[in-house]
Write a protein that holds these residues in place. Structure first.
Motif, PDB file in Angstrom:
ATOM      1  N   LYS A  78       0.920  -1.274  -0.088  1.00  0.00           N
ATOM      2  CA  LYS A  78      -0.002  -0.273   0.180  1.00  0.00           C
ATOM      3  C   LYS A  78       0.805   1.224  -0.035  1.00  0.00           C
ATOM      4  CE  LYS A  78      -3.901  -1.690   2.670  1.00  0.00           C
ATOM      5  NZ  LYS A  78      -4.547  -1.616   3.958  1.00  0.00           N
ATOM      6  N   ALA A  79       2.226   1.170  -0.069  1.00  0.00           N
ATOM      7  CA  ALA A  79       3.109   2.425   0.227  1.00  0.00           C
ATOM      8  C   ALA A  79       3.023   3.262  -0.954  1.00  0.00           C
ATOM      9  CB  ALA A  79       4.450   1.725   0.804  1.00  0.00           C
ATOM     10  N   ASP A  80       3.267   4.398  -0.762  1.00  0.00           N
ATOM     11  CA  ASP A  80       3.395   5.336  -2.024  1.00  0.00           C
ATOM     12  C   ASP A  80       4.803   4.761  -2.844  1.00  0.00           C
ATOM     13  OD1 ASP A  80       3.441   7.596  -3.572  1.00  0.00           O
ATOM     14  OD2 ASP A  80       4.920   8.514  -2.427  1.00  0.00           O
ATOM     15  N   THR A  81       4.556   4.818  -4.046  1.00  0.00           N
ATOM     16  CA  THR A  81       5.650   4.436  -5.052  1.00  0.00           C
ATOM     17  C   THR A  81       6.144   5.164  -5.810  1.00  0.00           C
ATOM     18  OG1 THR A  81       3.915   3.742  -6.608  1.00  0.00           O
ATOM     19  CG2 THR A  81       4.503   1.928  -5.302  1.00  0.00           C
ATOM     20  N   SER A  82       6.121   6.521  -5.571  1.00  0.00           N
ATOM     21  CA  SER A  82       6.447   7.623  -6.613  1.00  0.00           C
ATOM     22  C   SER A  82       7.911   7.653  -6.570  1.00  0.00           C
ATOM     23  CB  SER A  82       5.678   8.989  -6.237  1.00  0.00           C
ATOM     24  OG  SER A  82       5.684   9.142  -4.896  1.00  0.00           O
ATOM     25  N   GLY A  83       8.616   7.209  -5.314  1.00  0.00           N
ATOM     26  CA  GLY A  83       9.869   7.447  -5.295  1.00  0.00           C
ATOM     27  C   GLY A  83      10.816   6.424  -6.228  1.00  0.00           C
ATOM     28  N   PHE A  84      10.043   5.394  -6.432  1.00  0.00           N
ATOM     29  CA  PHE A  84      11.029   4.286  -6.987  1.00  0.00           C
ATOM     30  C   PHE A  84      10.805   4.067  -8.485  1.00  0.00           C
ATOM     31  CE2 PHE A  84       9.182   2.819  -2.773  1.00  0.00           C
ATOM     32  CZ  PHE A  84      10.163   3.090  -2.154  1.00  0.00           C
ATOM     33  N   VAL A  85       9.970   4.887  -9.191  1.00  0.00           N
ATOM     34  CA  VAL A  85       9.996   4.654 -10.692  1.00  0.00           C
ATOM     35  C   VAL A  85       9.766   6.186 -11.049  1.00  0.00           C
ATOM     36  CG1 VAL A  85       7.455   4.370 -10.365  1.00  0.00           C
ATOM     37  CG2 VAL A  85       8.766   3.493 -12.496  1.00  0.00           C
ATOM     38  N   LYS A  86      10.481   6.393 -12.142  1.00  0.00           N
ATOM     39  CA  LYS A  86      10.599   7.752 -12.850  1.00  0.00           C
ATOM     40  C   LYS A  86      10.067   7.525 -14.512  1.00  0.00           C
ATOM     41  CE  LYS A  86      12.552  10.467  -9.858  1.00  0.00           C
ATOM     42  NZ  LYS A  86      11.677   9.736  -8.694  1.00  0.00           N
ATOM     43  N   GLY A  87       9.149   8.351 -14.723  1.00  0.00           N
ATOM     44  CA  GLY A  87       8.670   8.272 -16.216  1.00  0.00           C
ATOM     45  C   GLY A  87       7.695   7.140 -16.835  1.00  0.00           C
ATOM     46  N   GLY A  88       6.802   6.657 -15.853  1.00  0.00           N
ATOM     47  CA  GLY A  88       5.885   5.773 -15.852  1.00  0.00           C
ATOM     48  C   GLY A  88       5.247   5.319 -14.335  1.00  0.00           C
ATOM     49  N   LYS A  89       4.308   4.473 -14.450  1.00  0.00           N
ATOM     50  CA  LYS A  89       3.672   4.003 -13.321  1.00  0.00           C
ATOM     51  C   LYS A  89       4.343   2.858 -12.573  1.00  0.00           C
ATOM     52  CE  LYS A  89      -1.044   5.262 -12.863  1.00  0.00           C
ATOM     53  NZ  LYS A  89      -2.256   4.869 -13.137  1.00  0.00           N
ATOM     54  N   PHE A  90       4.779   2.071 -13.403  1.00  0.00           N
ATOM     55  CA  PHE A  90       5.326   0.650 -13.312  1.00  0.00           C
ATOM     56  C   PHE A  90       6.629   0.659 -13.782  1.00  0.00           C
ATOM     57  CE2 PHE A  90       0.786   0.519 -13.659  1.00  0.00           C
ATOM     58  CZ  PHE A  90       0.274   0.117 -12.842  1.00  0.00           C
ATOM     59  N   GLY A  91       7.617  -0.072 -12.976  1.00  0.00           N
ATOM     60  CA  GLY A  91       8.999  -0.509 -13.317  1.00  0.00           C
ATOM     61  C   GLY A  91       9.804  -0.136 -12.208  1.00  0.00           C
ATOM     62  N   PHE A  92      11.024   0.277 -12.375  1.00  0.00           N
ATOM     63  CA  PHE A  92      11.945   0.450 -11.241  1.00  0.00           C
ATOM     64  C   PHE A  92      13.084   1.497 -11.785  1.00  0.00           C
ATOM     65  CE2 PHE A  92      15.151  -0.884  -7.689  1.00  0.00           C
ATOM     66  CZ  PHE A  92      14.421  -0.520  -6.830  1.00  0.00           C
ATOM     67  N   LEU A  93      13.797   1.963 -10.754  1.00  0.00           N
ATOM     68  CA  LEU A  93      14.760   3.037 -10.963  1.00  0.00           C
ATOM     69  C   LEU A  93      16.029   2.477 -11.928  1.00  0.00           C
ATOM     70  CD1 LEU A  93      14.730   4.896  -7.562  1.00  0.00           C
ATOM     71  CD2 LEU A  93      14.000   5.782  -9.739  1.00  0.00           C
ATOM     72  N   ARG A  94      16.287   1.215 -11.802  1.00  0.00           N
ATOM     73  CA  ARG A  94      17.309   0.523 -12.484  1.00  0.00           C
ATOM     74  C   ARG A  94      16.674  -0.944 -12.970  1.00  0.00           C
ATOM     75  NH1 ARG A  94      22.264  -1.246  -9.927  1.00  0.00           N
ATOM     76  NH2 ARG A  94      22.048  -3.071 -11.260  1.00  0.00           N
ATOM     77  N   ASP A  95      17.419  -1.691 -13.738  1.00  0.00           N
ATOM     78  CA  ASP A  95      17.015  -2.887 -13.994  1.00  0.00           C
ATOM     79  C   ASP A  95      17.680  -3.739 -13.033  1.00  0.00           C
ATOM     80  OD1 ASP A  95      16.168  -2.237 -16.432  1.00  0.00           O
ATOM     81  OD2 ASP A  95      17.687  -2.902 -17.692  1.00  0.00           O
ATOM     82  N   ASN A  96      17.149  -4.918 -12.724  1.00  0.00           N
ATOM     83  CA  ASN A  96      17.835  -5.643 -11.546  1.00  0.00           C
ATOM     84  C   ASN A  96      17.913  -7.243 -12.219  1.00  0.00           C
ATOM     85  OD1 ASN A  96      15.055  -6.091 -11.406  1.00  0.00           O
ATOM     86  ND2 ASN A  96      15.274  -4.834  -9.375  1.00  0.00           N
ATOM     87  N   TYR A  97      17.948  -8.143 -11.179  1.00  0.00           N
ATOM     88  CA  TYR A  97      17.848  -9.291 -11.644  1.00  0.00           C
ATOM     89  C   TYR A  97      16.922 -10.404 -10.746  1.00  0.00           C
ATOM     90  CZ  TYR A  97      22.302  -7.708 -13.204  1.00  0.00           C
ATOM     91  OH  TYR A  97      23.569  -6.966 -13.822  1.00  0.00           O
ATOM     92  N   ILE A  98      16.490 -11.503 -11.646  1.00  0.00           N
ATOM     93  CA  ILE A  98      15.555 -12.377 -11.072  1.00  0.00           C
ATOM     94  C   ILE A  98      16.266 -13.623 -10.948  1.00  0.00           C
ATOM     95  CG2 ILE A  98      14.245 -12.511 -13.141  1.00  0.00           C
ATOM     96  CD1 ILE A  98      12.636 -12.925  -9.923  1.00  0.00           C
ATOM     97  N   GLY A  99      16.684 -14.053  -9.684  1.00  0.00           N
ATOM     98  CA  GLY A  99      17.732 -15.103  -9.642  1.00  0.00           C
ATOM     99  C   GLY A  99      19.081 -14.749 -10.597  1.00  0.00           C
ATOM    100  N   ALA A 100      19.584 -15.395 -11.471  1.00  0.00           N
ATOM    101  CA  ALA A 100      20.587 -15.045 -12.278  1.00  0.00           C
ATOM    102  C   ALA A 100      20.207 -14.595 -13.338  1.00  0.00           C
ATOM    103  CB  ALA A 100      21.355 -16.143 -12.434  1.00  0.00           C
ATOM    104  N   GLY A 101      18.925 -14.165 -13.744  1.00  0.00           N
ATOM    105  CA  GLY A 101      18.234 -13.564 -15.037  1.00  0.00           C
ATOM    106  C   GLY A 101      18.335 -12.143 -14.849  1.00  0.00           C
TER     107      GLY A 101
END
Ligand code: ADP
Length: 293
Positions: free
Chosen positions: A117-140
């Motif tokens: 429920k927390a505010d997400t505005s600080g975690f993504v820029k230029g769209g509603k969904f995503g993140f500030l950087r790419d990351n990894y899911i396991g080794a992918g």
């Protein structure tokens, strides 16, 4: 800016503090992990890998930091992420493991709901969904380029890259099914009432209960998405009990249509497993594609 392991120790604890004991910890599937005891008596948790994998730890540190900033759920404090001649490392606070109980499951459900429920505005820029950087899911690699809608994000940044990586498994007829599935994904997915910060890799090995019964989240693949995607992953490999789901539902609600979307979200993780670990996941992937197309 990089920091070496000796520099990190000195920065955090002052000159003269050294590692007096280093005990391997099992349980992870990617990195080496250690419980460190320092000469000042402090206990730390350290993950280590080859120098080339240093970006994994930077990404993990940023995911942990994002979850910590919501102020809703415990995550280990990251002390340093860096590399030196011995390889890359991630240094964080040590969680003294305790026993799982009904009360700790309920607390995990409530706190996860609060994080969602927390505010997400600080975690993504230029769209509603995503993140500030790419990351990894396991080794992918996990692409987090922002998108305005959840349907676009989940389809284009989650499913499509995994389907493409697994291209060698598909014959012509199945490729047609994949195209149809992708084209019709916005009829399966719904937009959330509000975007949520997700743990992103929420299987039972990625939460811990400490000695006071408090739940902690570890090892995230964090991004802003639909809360249902986290919930779906808790059901993929099991390990979350009734008390967890009841508490989550009471705190945040679970939409009546969730059950019908659950396996579609998990298609992402199954495709990732197919790409990382091979053909034993092919049947599960194909079954879900056939069901939703
Ligand atoms: P990997 O990145 O290799 O999957 P994990 O982050 O899952 O590694 O950590 C491996 C194991 O170490 C976990 O299963 C857990 O038991 C333990 N662990 C992880 N973080 C901590 C911590 N901060 N304190 C104590 N133990 C931890």
């Amino acid at each position: 800016m990089n920091i070496s392991f000796p520099e990190a120790l000195e920065k955090c604890f002052g000159a003269g503090v050294s590692v007096s004991e280093r005990r391997p910890v099992s349980g992870g599937d990617i990195n080496r992990a250690y419980a460190l005891t320092l000469s000042n008596g402090m206990r730390l948790f350290m993950k280590a890998n080859r120098k080339e994998n240093r970006d994994f730890f930077r990404a993990e540190a940023e995911g942990l930091e994002a979850m910590r900033r919501t102020g809703t759920i415990c995550v280990p404090e990251v002390l340093a992420a860096g590399w030196d001649a011995d390889g890359s490392f991630l240094l964080m606070g040590f969680i003294e493991e305790g026993r799982r109980s009904k009360a700790s499951s309920e607390e995990l459900g409530r706190r996860l709901a609060a994080m969602h429920k927390a505010d997400t505005s600080g975690f993504v820029k230029g769209g509603k969904f995503g993140f500030l950087r790419d990351n990894y899911i396991g080794a992918g690699v996990q692409i987090n380029t922002p998108a305005e809608t959840w349907a676009e994000f989940f389809t284009q940044k989650r499913l499509v890259p995994q389907f493409e990586r697994a291209a060698g498994y598909w014959d012509k007829a199945f490729r047609k099914k994949i195209e149809a599935l992708v084209a019709g994904a916005d009829r399966i997915l719904t937009e959330p009432e509000h975007p949520s910060l997700l743990h992103g890799d929420l299987w039972a090995g990625n939460y811990m209960i400490d000695r006071s019964g408090t739940p902690w989240l570890i090892d995230p693949a964090a991004y802003v998405g639909h809360a249902e995607a986290d919930l779906a992953m808790t059901e993929l490999f099991g390990g979350f009990d009734r008390a967890f789901y009841d508490a989550y539902k009471e705190a945040a609600g679970i939409d009546a249509g969730y059950r019908g979307r659950r396996d579609f979200y998990n298609l992402y993780h199954l495709l990732n497993h197919l790409n990382l670990f091979g053909g034993s996941y092919l049947y599960a992937v194909k079954e879900i594609v056939d069901r939703y197309v």
